[in-house]
Design a protein around this motif. Structure first.
Motif, short mmCIF file in Angstrom:
data_model
loop_
_atom_site.label_atom_id
_atom_site.label_comp_id
_atom_site.label_asym_id
_atom_site.label_seq_id
_atom_site.Cartn_x
_atom_site.Cartn_y
_atom_site.Cartn_z
N VAL A 117 -68.16 34.01 -2.72
CA VAL A 117 -69.24 33.05 -2.43
C VAL A 117 -69.14 32.57 -0.98
CG1 VAL A 117 -70.11 30.76 -2.99
CG2 VAL A 117 -69.50 32.35 -4.82
N LEU A 126 -71.98 33.21 1.87
CA LEU A 126 -72.65 32.13 2.58
C LEU A 126 -72.38 32.20 4.09
CD1 LEU A 126 -72.00 29.15 0.13
CD2 LEU A 126 -74.10 30.49 0.42
N THR A 127 -71.12 32.48 4.45
CA THR A 127 -70.78 32.58 5.87
C THR A 127 -71.50 33.74 6.53
OG1 THR A 127 -68.60 31.64 5.39
CG2 THR A 127 -68.87 32.77 7.50
N ALA A 140 -75.21 32.90 6.91
CA ALA A 140 -75.43 31.97 8.02
C ALA A 140 -75.24 32.65 9.36
CB ALA A 140 -74.47 30.78 7.88
#
Length: 473
Positions: free
Chosen positions: A22, A26-27, A30
């Motif tokens: 996760v 997400l990283t 982004a």
């Protein structure tokens, strides 16, 4: 959250890997979004700088800035001009300049002229970031750059992130598994100690509860150490309770043995005097004779009870039995013959092999096992019941079964059938009942010989099975 059926190790590894996945997702998302935004912003700055001089241009130099032969402002990748109903422009496609088609020009003419870059999908050449300005001579000029640079960089970054994420997931799973398993080793040792204790027999006899959680796993500063300390405290408490129980049982056994031993003599005296009084030649009133008969009968029954209690006390103390060859076939024939004479209303059958069956043990005690089983069938079955005694022998064990087709033993009574003072009747009347020690003697004597006994009963079929070790050659 620990899904049902998952071990703690599996749940922790899955949680770590899922958390890494996760966070990586997400990283990565982004990072890709920020990088693409930066690249688009760079393109916007370039086309904005290219459009600045065009807004201030006037005169013949910019009468046809959109001709491929003249290349427009700052050599932009896309330039289109619109004035007096005329439109012209070019685009750099794969390193070559080519004129824009009418459809492509129509898509660009509607671009807002307020110098704010926007994205336009130019048919045939892809997405472009464009800005529209109007020059001093009234010409609308659209200047743009292709978004392929940002798109290709984004794809390359996505590929790198995917590869590194997969490698990271594999490394996290492997290293995390090793670290978690290593971290849970103290908990496994604590569980191993509890498992060893759970396999010990604590219900009877002298118990030496020496198992404890190792000192290295009892550090109160850690969660596992707190569990280890709690288990050790519990084991200390249980060991103390077992020792107290053992001392109490020892006192009870000693009392039973001493009392049984001491009662043998007065009971024998009572029986002897009662028998002697009945043999008196002088006339004895019938009521007195009946009373003496009852005294003699009850003393015989009490003497049998005392002998049974004394035998159980000796077996509990682990006193060794005689070890000599015993012919079980002859014991079965003799016992069944005695019961057939004493209770002719039952049908007594023998199922014996052709060859004699022998075991090594105490003949008197094994005879008592057989007599108790047959007597139990006699007392608790109605007249006409068939009782079958069978013997079987193989290389490992000898099997003795006593089966009857009587009404059976109630299901709620079967688990306690071999406990002491368990009776088939609920009354306290002993006229036709038993002391409740017969089957407990069967189990104690069988176990003292290294064997086992089991019961299987249902209406119409009750089978007691005694298994004894076969004699070694």
């Amino acid at each position: 959250m620990n899904p049902r059926g998952w071990s703690l190790t599996t749940a922790l590894i899955a949680s770590v890997v899922a958390l890494f996945a996760v966070v990586t997702l997400l990283t990565g998302a982004a990072t890709v979004l920020v990088m693409r935004q930066q690249l688009v912003q760079q393109i916007d700055e370039e086309i904005t700088r290219s459009a600045a001089p065009v807004a201030d241009a006037d005169g013949p130099a910019w009468q046809n800035p959109c001709s491929p032969e003249r290349r427009g402002p700052a050599d932009s990748a896309l330039v289109a001009c619109f004035a007096d109903g005329l439109a012209a422009g070019y685009v750099a496609d794969r390193g070559e300049l080519r004129s824009l088609t009418p459809d492509q020009l129509d898509a660009l003419e509607s671009v807002d002229t307020r110098r704010r870059p926007t994205t336009v999908d130019v048919e045939g050449v892809g997405d472009h970031r464009v800005v529209s300005v109007r020059s001093e001579n009234g010409t609308q000029v659209v200047i743009g750059e292709s978004l392929d640079r940002a798109t290709n960089a984004t794809r390359a970054l996505l590929t790198i992130l995917a590869a590194t994420s997969i490698a990271g997931l594999a490394a996290t799973g492997f290293i995390g598994s090793w670290l978690i398993r290593r971290g849970l080793l103290p908990l496994r040792r604590v569980a191993a100690t509890a498992e060893r204790v759970s396999h010990q027999r604590l219900d009877a006899g002298e118990v030496a509860l020496a198992e404890r959680v190792p000192e290295q796993d009892t550090d109160p500063r850690t969660e596992v150490g707190q569990v280890g300390l709690a288990i050790n405290s519990m084991l200390d408490n249980v060991a103390g309770a077992l020792q107290a129980r053992q001392r109490s049982e020892s006192r009870v056994r000693r009392f039973v043995a001493d009392a049984s031993h001491e009662l043998r003599t007065p009971l024998a005296s009572i029986r002897g005097y009662a028998e002697l009084s009945r043999r008196e030649r002088e006339p004895v009133p019938e009521s007195v004779r009946h009373g003496l008969t009852r005294i003699e009968s009850e003393s015989l029954r009490m003497q049998g009870l005392v002998e049974d209690l004394l035998l159980l006390a000796r077996l509990d103390d682990g006193r060794p039995l005689q070890r000599e060859p015993v012919d079980l076939t002859m014991l079965a024939v003799t016992a069944v013959g005695d019961l057939q004479a004493a209770s002719p209303d039952h049908h007594w059958r023998l199922d014996l092999p052709d060859e004699p069956v022998e075991v090594v043990g105490d003949a008197d005690r094994l005879r008592q096992v057989l007599v108790n089983l047959l007597g139990n069938a006699r007392r608790h079955t109605p007249e006409g019941t068939t009782v079958t005694t069978a013997l079987r022998a193989d290389s490992d064990q000898v099997t003795l079964t006593v089966a009857d087709d009587g009404p059976g033993i109630p299901a709620q009574l079967q688990p306690e059938a071999f406990e002491r003072f368990t009776r088939g009747d609920d009354s306290r009347n002993r006229a036709g009942g038993s002391t409740g020690l017969g089957l407990s003697i069967v189990r104690s004597v069988t176990e003292a010989h290294g064997g086992s006994v089991e019961l299987r009963s249902e209406p119409g079929s009750t089978v007691f099975t005694v298994r004894l070790p076969a004699p070694r050659p």
